[in-house]
Enzyme design. Structure first.
Site, PDB file in Angstrom:
ATOM      1  CD  GLU A   2      -3.378   1.140  -1.907  1.00 18.62           C
ATOM      2  OE1 GLU A   2      -3.778   0.015  -1.517  1.00 18.62           O
ATOM      3  OE2 GLU A   2      -4.011   2.190  -1.708  1.00 18.62           O
ATOM      4  CG  HIS A  43      -2.005   0.888   1.367  1.00 13.14           C
ATOM      5  ND1 HIS A  43      -1.887   2.230   1.107  1.00 13.14           N
ATOM      6  CD2 HIS A  43      -3.290   0.695   1.724  1.00 13.14           C
ATOM      7  CE1 HIS A  43      -3.057   2.823   1.327  1.00 13.14           C
ATOM      8  NE2 HIS A  43      -3.925   1.898   1.704  1.00 13.14           N
TER       9      HIS A  43
END
Length: 257
Positions: free
Chosen positions: A236, A139
């Site tokens: 991400e 992320h």
């Protein structure tokens, strides 16, 4: 374990953080979540990763910034959001240094491991070790000069918009002028054109099935100041709908162009 001259273990409030000081790179990794917090090659002025300026570094609280490892699930279908890996203690099991980089391997019991190769490029390789398939997302929060002066290139022109829960046509390249939370079919490479910082960030997605683009804009988000959204964007690397299988790797390679 001998940490060598390039590595130093220190404390950020309640959390242990490994600091890397190498001729080619400076970096920081939190033991909690095996979370890369900072990556700054020696030839660049600004950190490539974004970390919240109000991050409290508290045990059991997810760190806002860097590269959280969302595993073994992604999103809010279960508690805690984005899985347990980012709020658990990992163990450093291997470390070495060469003239070009530092290599670190962290393990989460017998569940997963992540290899980091940190130098003029940043490489992260996550391996799922359990028999049961899982979701994974790296992320990554990228540090940008001004959210209104960036362009994310190489994304498809359709995405799953999580704000409306619908398939939506979107511009490509993508500029951000409002809250964005989109899941795209992964492409091999994306670029962030950061016009304010006068640099291009290249993001190579390795064995990903989705790419997630996220910026909360002015929405209140835990661990982020009211203006934090202005200097970050998340791109991400994910396996959300195609689950990662035992011993499978998912990775990201970040470079500056």
């Amino acid at each position: 374990m001998n940490l060598g001259n390039e590595l130093k273990l220190t404390k950020y409030n309640e959390l242990d953080v490994l600091e890397v000081n190498h001729s080619k790179v400076k970096a920081k990794i939190a033991w909690q979540g095996a979370q890369l917090l900072s990556w700054q090659p020696s030839n660049v002025k600004q950190d490539v990763l974004w970390l919240s300026e109000i991050e409290p570094f508290k045990t059991g609280t997810a760190i806002r910034g860097g590269v959280p490892i969302c595993y073994p699930w992604f999103g809010t279908a279960k508690e805690p959001a984005h899985g347990t890996a980012r709020i658990r203690e990992w163990m450093l099991v291997e470390n070495s240094a060469s003239a070009d980089n530092v290599r670190l391997v962290f393990a989460l019991d017998n569940e997963a491991k992540i290899e980091m190769i940190l130098g003029e490029s940043c490489e992260l390789y996550f391996t799922h070790l359990q028999a049961e398939p899982a979701q994974i997302a790296l992320h990554t929060y990228f540090n940008v000069g001004d959210i209104e002066q960036i362009e994310v290139q190489g994304l498809p022109s359709t995405c799953e918009d999580k704000l409306t829960n619908s398939q939506t046509e979107v511009p490509s390249p993508r500029k951000i002028r409002e809250s964005v939370d989109c899941i795209y079919a992964a492409q091999a490479v994306n670029f962030i054109q950061d016009f304010a910082n006068q640099r291009t960030i290249r993001i190579g997605h390795i064995n990903a099935s989705e790419t997630v683009l996220w910026n909360p804009w002015q929405k209140t988000v835990g661990g982020m100041s009211e203006t934090g959204y202005k200097t970050m964007v998340c791109v991400e690397t994910a396996r959300i709908y195609r689950l990662v299988q035992q011993n499978e790797k998912v990775g990201v390679k970040i470079t500056l162009e």
